[in-house]
Design a protein around this motif. Structure first.
Motif, PDB file in Angstrom:
ATOM      1  N   PRO A 130      14.666  12.666  11.016  1.00  0.00           N
ATOM      2  CA  PRO A 130      13.913  12.007   9.940  1.00  0.00           C
ATOM      3  C   PRO A 130      13.783  10.500  10.128  1.00  0.00           C
ATOM      4  N   PHE A 131      12.663   9.994   9.681  1.00  0.00           N
ATOM      5  CA  PHE A 131      12.395   8.554   9.674  1.00  0.00           C
ATOM      6  C   PHE A 131      11.415   8.291   8.552  1.00  0.00           C
ATOM      7  N   LYS A 132      11.330   7.055   8.150  1.00  0.00           N
ATOM      8  CA  LYS A 132      10.352   6.656   7.131  1.00  0.00           C
ATOM      9  C   LYS A 132       9.427   5.642   7.772  1.00  0.00           C
ATOM     10  N   ILE A 133       8.158   5.757   7.463  1.00  0.00           N
ATOM     11  CA  ILE A 133       7.181   4.776   7.936  1.00  0.00           C
ATOM     12  C   ILE A 133       6.312   4.392   6.750  1.00  0.00           C
ATOM     13  N   HIS A 134       6.110   3.102   6.583  1.00  0.00           N
ATOM     14  CA  HIS A 134       5.371   2.576   5.428  1.00  0.00           C
ATOM     15  C   HIS A 134       4.210   1.723   5.915  1.00  0.00           C
ATOM     16  N   TYR A 135       3.078   1.872   5.233  1.00  0.00           N
ATOM     17  CA  TYR A 135       1.932   1.012   5.508  1.00  0.00           C
ATOM     18  C   TYR A 135       1.864  -0.024   4.396  1.00  0.00           C
ATOM     19  N   ILE A 136       1.809  -1.295   4.761  1.00  0.00           N
ATOM     20  CA  ILE A 136       1.732  -2.387   3.791  1.00  0.00           C
ATOM     21  C   ILE A 136       0.434  -3.158   4.027  1.00  0.00           C
ATOM     22  N   ASP A 137      -0.424  -3.194   3.007  1.00  0.00           N
ATOM     23  CA  ASP A 137      -1.662  -3.966   3.085  1.00  0.00           C
ATOM     24  C   ASP A 137      -1.299  -5.435   2.872  1.00  0.00           C
ATOM     25  N   ILE A 138      -1.566  -6.264   3.870  1.00  0.00           N
ATOM     26  CA  ILE A 138      -1.148  -7.676   3.795  1.00  0.00           C
ATOM     27  C   ILE A 138      -1.886  -8.466   2.716  1.00  0.00           C
ATOM     28  N   PHE A 139      -3.045  -7.981   2.283  1.00  0.00           N
ATOM     29  CA  PHE A 139      -3.792  -8.687   1.249  1.00  0.00           C
ATOM     30  C   PHE A 139      -3.550  -8.102  -0.136  1.00  0.00           C
ATOM     31  N   ASN A 140      -2.811  -6.995  -0.202  1.00  0.00           N
ATOM     32  CA  ASN A 140      -2.479  -6.355  -1.466  1.00  0.00           C
ATOM     33  C   ASN A 140      -1.097  -5.720  -1.337  1.00  0.00           C
ATOM     34  N   PRO A 141      -0.058  -6.543  -1.078  1.00  0.00           N
ATOM     35  CA  PRO A 141       1.280  -5.987  -0.848  1.00  0.00           C
ATOM     36  C   PRO A 141       1.904  -5.441  -2.136  1.00  0.00           C
ATOM     37  N   PRO A 142       2.894  -4.575  -1.996  1.00  0.00           N
ATOM     38  CA  PRO A 142       3.593  -4.051  -3.176  1.00  0.00           C
ATOM     39  C   PRO A 142       4.446  -5.146  -3.816  1.00  0.00           C
ATOM     40  N   GLU A 143       5.046  -4.825  -4.938  1.00  0.00           N
ATOM     41  CA  GLU A 143       5.875  -5.798  -5.654  1.00  0.00           C
ATOM     42  C   GLU A 143       7.204  -6.079  -4.955  1.00  0.00           C
ATOM     43  N   ASP A 144       7.617  -5.232  -4.034  1.00  0.00           N
ATOM     44  CA  ASP A 144       8.865  -5.432  -3.300  1.00  0.00           C
ATOM     45  C   ASP A 144       8.854  -6.816  -2.669  1.00  0.00           C
ATOM     46  N   GLU A 145       9.861  -7.620  -2.973  1.00  0.00           N
ATOM     47  CA  GLU A 145       9.884  -9.020  -2.521  1.00  0.00           C
ATOM     48  C   GLU A 145       9.883  -9.175  -1.005  1.00  0.00           C
ATOM     49  N   ALA A 146      10.666  -8.342  -0.307  1.00  0.00           N
ATOM     50  CA  ALA A 146      10.744  -8.456   1.155  1.00  0.00           C
ATOM     51  C   ALA A 146       9.398  -8.122   1.791  1.00  0.00           C
ATOM     52  N   ALA A 147       8.765  -7.047   1.330  1.00  0.00           N
ATOM     53  CA  ALA A 147       7.463  -6.641   1.876  1.00  0.00           C
ATOM     54  C   ALA A 147       6.410  -7.696   1.560  1.00  0.00           C
ATOM     55  N   LYS A 148       6.455  -8.207   0.351  1.00  0.00           N
ATOM     56  CA  LYS A 148       5.493  -9.228  -0.069  1.00  0.00           C
ATOM     57  C   LYS A 148       5.656 -10.501   0.773  1.00  0.00           C
ATOM     58  N   ALA A 149       6.906 -10.920   0.990  1.00  0.00           N
ATOM     59  CA  ALA A 149       7.175 -12.135   1.766  1.00  0.00           C
ATOM     60  C   ALA A 149       6.710 -11.971   3.208  1.00  0.00           C
ATOM     61  N   PHE A 150       6.950 -10.796   3.804  1.00  0.00           N
ATOM     62  CA  PHE A 150       6.536 -10.617   5.191  1.00  0.00           C
ATOM     63  C   PHE A 150       5.014 -10.520   5.287  1.00  0.00           C
ATOM     64  N   ALA A 151       4.378  -9.880   4.311  1.00  0.00           N
ATOM     65  CA  ALA A 151       2.913  -9.808   4.301  1.00  0.00           C
ATOM     66  C   ALA A 151       2.318 -11.212   4.259  1.00  0.00           C
ATOM     67  N   GLU A 152       2.916 -12.097   3.449  1.00  0.00           N
ATOM     68  CA  GLU A 152       2.455 -13.483   3.382  1.00  0.00           C
ATOM     69  C   GLU A 152       2.658 -14.184   4.725  1.00  0.00           C
ATOM     70  N   ARG A 153       3.758 -13.874   5.386  1.00  0.00           N
ATOM     71  CA  ARG A 153       4.040 -14.473   6.705  1.00  0.00           C
ATOM     72  C   ARG A 153       2.972 -14.061   7.723  1.00  0.00           C
ATOM     73  N   VAL A 154       2.577 -12.796   7.693  1.00  0.00           N
ATOM     74  CA  VAL A 154       1.549 -12.307   8.624  1.00  0.00           C
ATOM     75  C   VAL A 154       0.269 -13.113   8.438  1.00  0.00           C
ATOM     76  N   VAL A 155      -0.115 -13.343   7.187  1.00  0.00           N
ATOM     77  CA  VAL A 155      -1.341 -14.088   6.888  1.00  0.00           C
ATOM     78  C   VAL A 155      -1.185 -15.562   7.262  1.00  0.00           C
ATOM     79  N   GLU A 156      -0.092 -16.181   6.810  1.00  0.00           N
ATOM     80  CA  GLU A 156       0.107 -17.618   7.027  1.00  0.00           C
ATOM     81  C   GLU A 156       0.258 -17.989   8.506  1.00  0.00           C
ATOM     82  N   GLU A 157       0.937 -17.150   9.265  1.00  0.00           N
ATOM     83  CA  GLU A 157       1.183 -17.459  10.674  1.00  0.00           C
ATOM     84  C   GLU A 157       0.105 -16.885  11.595  1.00  0.00           C
TER      85      GLU A 157
END
Length: 107
Positions: free
Chosen positions: A44-71
């Motif tokens: 078993p494994f988990k895989i998640h898709y995170i839209d960088i322009f509409n991230p979930p409320e999870d702080e870690a996912a949101k922060a990394f999505a912002e990093r992808v855009v900013e950098e």
């Protein structure tokens, strides 16, 4: 196996400007999920898709999505254990290597 691996694929519907002629982020997510399932059946494994322009409320996912855009990282960006293991056109070999560090074994 140490613990169930958790993989994140950060991307967007619009294809990265530097990634013309490559699959979309969503297609890459689906491809990775299928490839990992075939290589490591019954592990078993988990895989998640995170839209960088509409991230979930999870702080870690949101922060990394912002990093992808900013950098201006090439997306999709594939991460595991807070480490980037693929960017733009991720290589299965790199993803498999990281999974095997977690105790996964090919069957």
């Amino acid at each position: 196996m140490k613990k169930e691996a958790e993989i994140f694929v950060y991307g967007a519907e619009q294809i990265c400007a530097s990634c013309v002629n490559l699959p979309s982020s969503k297609e890459t997510y689906e491809w990775l999920e299928a490839a990992i399932s075939r290589k490591y059946p019954g592990q078993p494994f988990k895989i998640h898709y995170i839209d960088i322009f509409n991230p979930p409320e999870d702080e870690a996912a949101k922060a990394f999505a912002e990093r992808v855009v900013e950098e201006d990282l090439f997306y999709p960006v594939v991460t595991m254990d807070d480490e980037i293991i693929g960017e733009g056109n991720p290589r299965l070999k790199d993803v498999y290597k990281k999974l095997e560090e977690h105790g996964y074994h090919a069957e």
